[in-house]
Design an enzyme around this catalytic site. Structure first.
Site, mmCIF file in Angstrom:
data_model
loop_
_atom_site.group_PDB
_atom_site.id
_atom_site.type_symbol
_atom_site.label_atom_id
_atom_site.label_comp_id
_atom_site.label_asym_id
_atom_site.label_seq_id
_atom_site.Cartn_x
_atom_site.Cartn_y
_atom_site.Cartn_z
ATOM 1 N N MET A 86 0.855 -1.170 0.000
ATOM 2 C CA MET A 86 0.000 0.000 0.000
ATOM 3 C C MET A 86 0.891 1.219 0.000
ATOM 4 S SD MET A 86 -2.275 2.398 1.104
ATOM 5 C CE MET A 86 -2.041 3.002 2.730
ATOM 6 N N PRO A 87 0.715 2.173 -0.803
ATOM 7 C CA PRO A 87 -0.302 2.346 -1.836
ATOM 8 C C PRO A 87 0.076 1.713 -3.173
ATOM 9 C CG PRO A 87 0.961 4.353 -1.632
ATOM 10 C CD PRO A 87 1.486 3.408 -0.583
ATOM 11 N N HIS A 88 -0.952 1.492 -3.956
ATOM 12 C CA HIS A 88 -0.788 0.980 -5.314
ATOM 13 C C HIS A 88 -1.272 2.058 -6.276
ATOM 14 C CE1 HIS A 88 -0.627 -1.702 -8.700
ATOM 15 N NE2 HIS A 88 -1.906 -1.480 -8.963
#
Length: 76
Positions: free
Chosen positions: A1-3
């Site tokens: 995370m994040p993508h």
């Protein structure tokens, strides 16, 4: 995370896509205070003729609540 998902027209070189991926990763790390191990980046390529139906309408026109930078000129 994040993508992060980047949608773009086909035709960019692998070198350009690698550079974009590196710069997006660096920006996410600097802006959100994540380490490199937490960031992933995906590139989705579309033919120019597909852009309106597959990206512009669903993601830009109908995605206004999620859209933080609109197309065109203006402040970043």
């Amino acid at each position: 995370m994040p993508h992060v998902i980047v949608k773009l027209w086909t035709g960019k070189s692998e070198r350009q896509k690698a550079k974009l991926t590196k710069e997006v990763t660096k920006a996410v790390m600097a802006s959100l205070d994540y380490g490199v191990e937490s960031v992933s980046v995906s590139l989705e390529e579309f033919e120019p003729g597909e852009w309106t139906e597959k990206v512009y309408k669903p993601d830009i026109i109908n995605g206004r609540g999620k859209l933080y930078k609109k197309p065109g000129y203006g402040p970043l």
